[in-house]
Design an enzyme around this catalytic site. Structure first.
Site, PDB file in Angstrom:
ATOM      1  N   GLN A  76      30.337  70.383  64.060  1.00 11.70           N
ATOM      2  CA  GLN A  76      28.992  69.828  63.930  1.00 11.70           C
ATOM      3  C   GLN A  76      28.137  70.710  63.021  1.00 11.70           C
ATOM      4  O   GLN A  76      27.348  70.219  62.211  1.00 11.70           O
ATOM      5  CB  GLN A  76      28.351  69.715  65.321  1.00 11.70           C
ATOM      6  CG  GLN A  76      26.950  69.126  65.299  1.00 11.70           C
ATOM      7  CD  GLN A  76      26.934  67.648  64.959  1.00 11.70           C
ATOM      8  OE1 GLN A  76      27.647  66.866  65.564  1.00 11.70           O
ATOM      9  NE2 GLN A  76      26.117  67.256  63.997  1.00 11.70           N
ATOM     10  N   HIS A 124      30.377  74.104  69.083  1.00  9.62           N
ATOM     11  CA  HIS A 124      30.657  72.834  68.391  1.00  9.62           C
ATOM     12  C   HIS A 124      30.631  73.129  66.881  1.00  9.62           C
ATOM     13  O   HIS A 124      29.744  72.667  66.154  1.00  9.62           O
ATOM     14  CB  HIS A 124      29.617  71.789  68.783  1.00  9.62           C
ATOM     15  CG  HIS A 124      29.992  70.374  68.449  1.00  9.62           C
ATOM     16  ND1 HIS A 124      31.203  70.025  67.855  1.00  9.62           N
ATOM     17  CD2 HIS A 124      29.311  69.193  68.614  1.00  9.62           C
ATOM     18  CE1 HIS A 124      31.245  68.717  67.684  1.00  9.62           C
ATOM     19  NE2 HIS A 124      30.112  68.190  68.128  1.00  9.62           N
ATOM     20  N   ARG A 158      38.955  68.316  71.489  1.00 10.86           N
ATOM     21  CA  ARG A 158      37.671  68.380  72.201  1.00 10.86           C
ATOM     22  C   ARG A 158      37.984  68.634  73.658  1.00 10.86           C
ATOM     23  O   ARG A 158      38.660  67.826  74.309  1.00 10.86           O
ATOM     24  CB  ARG A 158      36.896  67.068  72.033  1.00 10.86           C
ATOM     25  CG  ARG A 158      35.720  66.966  72.991  1.00 10.86           C
ATOM     26  CD  ARG A 158      34.768  65.855  72.650  1.00 10.86           C
ATOM     27  NE  ARG A 158      33.994  66.178  71.469  1.00 10.86           N
ATOM     28  CZ  ARG A 158      32.906  65.521  71.078  1.00 10.86           C
ATOM     29  NH1 ARG A 158      32.454  64.508  71.793  1.00 10.86           N
ATOM     30  NH2 ARG A 158      32.257  65.877  69.990  1.00 10.86           N
ATOM     31  N   ARG A 181      29.530  64.601  59.116  1.00 10.27           N
ATOM     32  CA  ARG A 181      30.697  65.030  59.903  1.00 10.27           C
ATOM     33  C   ARG A 181      31.972  64.720  59.119  1.00 10.27           C
ATOM     34  O   ARG A 181      32.909  65.524  59.081  1.00 10.27           O
ATOM     35  CB  ARG A 181      30.728  64.296  61.257  1.00 10.27           C
ATOM     36  CG  ARG A 181      29.569  64.617  62.191  1.00 10.27           C
ATOM     37  CD  ARG A 181      29.613  66.055  62.682  1.00 10.27           C
ATOM     38  NE  ARG A 181      30.860  66.375  63.358  1.00 10.27           N
ATOM     39  CZ  ARG A 181      31.145  66.066  64.625  1.00 10.27           C
ATOM     40  NH1 ARG A 181      30.254  65.458  65.377  1.00 10.27           N
ATOM     41  NH2 ARG A 181      32.300  66.410  65.166  1.00 10.27           N
ATOM     42  N   CYS A 233      22.372  66.380  66.869  1.00  9.06           N
ATOM     43  CA  CYS A 233      23.799  66.068  66.667  1.00  9.06           C
ATOM     44  C   CYS A 233      24.166  64.695  67.208  1.00  9.06           C
ATOM     45  O   CYS A 233      25.171  64.124  66.805  1.00  9.06           O
ATOM     46  CB  CYS A 233      24.663  67.158  67.298  1.00  9.06           C
ATOM     47  SG  CYS A 233      24.607  67.208  69.097  1.00  9.06           S
ATOM     48  N   ASP A 264      18.935  69.081  71.242  1.00 11.54           N
ATOM     49  CA  ASP A 264      20.186  68.453  71.702  1.00 11.54           C
ATOM     50  C   ASP A 264      19.928  67.977  73.125  1.00 11.54           C
ATOM     51  O   ASP A 264      18.937  68.377  73.765  1.00 11.54           O
ATOM     52  CB  ASP A 264      21.336  69.476  71.646  1.00 11.54           C
ATOM     53  CG  ASP A 264      22.680  68.887  72.079  1.00 11.54           C
ATOM     54  OD1 ASP A 264      22.872  67.665  71.930  1.00 11.54           O
ATOM     55  OD2 ASP A 264      23.532  69.656  72.572  1.00 11.54           O
TER      56      ASP A 264
END
Ligand code: CP
Ligand code: NVA
Length: 307
Positions: free
Chosen positions: A131, A128, A101, A292, A264, A224
């Site tokens: 996700q 991402h 990340r 996930r 998310c 988001d």
């Protein structure tokens, strides 16, 4: 050749479907795949904070028989002290995969260019993709399939989540709508890539600033945070610019009556989404968070099979 997962379209639409099929199987039979038995180690590196990604990779790697090695940048030589290329050359000799990340997508590309083991993007400023595997798995579970469904994203379209919804949704044959104000719309090159994919899958990509039009009849309503990690200094401007793009109960009424709501997480209730929506009956956020684990395990199994 080593396969990496740096953005949603690092795999083909057929490969995406294969990984999601495997994720469905692993969710039903959690300990049936042990490609990391030994145990082999997977490095999971964080330049930014995380709850879901950290836990799901650590648990998933252990489920697969392996040993997760969680590294935070502050306690390593990454973060300006050592290049991603040199870090890759050290890690590839000892671990079976590298999960990272980070901020710049270019760092992930350098890591992958110098690694003979798979490199996985666990969130960058631009994408991402892990996700999205979890989100598509969640949509399959609640809607039966993704093909031909309409998925609408509201808010900061020029973000990791905005970009990943456009690309991965197009790959899954979905009609992706993004409602964002000027200055927050997905990057032109990502839109072009997604439209080229949609031509093959039967999906489509629509970018608009009209939230009502984006919500109309939609099957999947998504938002988001308005202030992604690394954008904290822009907070005041972002809250003002994105204020009209909040997902409210009234906006949900424009969507299909059986629409689901996704996020998310982490969420800022009262900003990008009202509490009665995210905590309401149409919300599937806890399934999404759990998925996930299953989606990333499938991804790791699949990547290791390509080695
Ligand atoms: N959705 C997500 O990636 O959450 P974390 O930041 O907690 O990992
Ligand atoms: N767009 C958000 C996603 C967090 C999982 C961020 O980058 O902070």
């Amino acid at each position: 050749m080593t396969r990496h997962f740096l953005r949603d379209d690092s795999i083909t639409p057929a490969e995406q479907a294969e990984i999601l099929d495997l994720a469905e199987r692993l969710k039903k039979d959690r300990f049936s795949e042990k490609p990391l038995e030994g145990p082999q180690t997977v490095a999971v590196i964080f330049d930014k904070s995380s709850t879901r990604t950290r836990v799901s990779f650590a648990v998933g790697i252990a489920d697969l028989g392996g040993s997760p090695l969680i590294i935070t940048t502050a306690s390593s030589q990454l973060g300006g002290k050592e290049t991603p290329a040199d870090t890759a050359r050290v890690l590839e000799r000892q671990v079976s995969a590298i999960v990272w990340r980070t901020y710049a997508q270019s760092g992930l590309e350098q890591m992958a260019d110098n690694s003979r083991v798979p490199v996985v993007n666990a969130l960058s400023d631009d994408f991402h993709p892990c996700q999205l595997l979890a989100d598509l798995l969640t949509i399959r579970e609640h809607k039966g399939s993704t093909q031909g469904l309409t998925m609408s994203f509201f808010g900061d379209g020029e973000s990791n989540m905005g970009h990943s919804y456009v690309l991965a949704g197009a790959m899954a044959g979905m009609h992706v709508r993004v409602a964002s104000p000027e200055g927050y719309q997905p990057r032109a090159d990502v839109i072009a890539d997604a439209r080229a994919i949609a031509e093959q899958t039967g999906g489509s990509v629509t970018i608009t600033s009209d939230i009502a039009a984006a919500a109309e009849g939609s099957d999947v309503m998504i938002t988001d945070t308005w202030v992604s990690m690394g954008k904290e200094e822009e907070k005041a401007r972002r809250l003002a610019d994105l204020g009209p793009y909040k997902v409210t109960a009234d906006l949900m009424k424009r969507a299909a009556s059986d629409a689901i709501f996704m996020h998310c997480l982490p969420a800022d209730r009262g900003y990008e989404v009202d509490a009665d929506v995210i905590d309401g009956e149409q919300s599937v956020i806890w399934d999404e968070a759990e998925n996930r684990l299953h989606a990333q395990k499938a991804l790791l199994v699949w990547l290791l099979r390509q080695q």
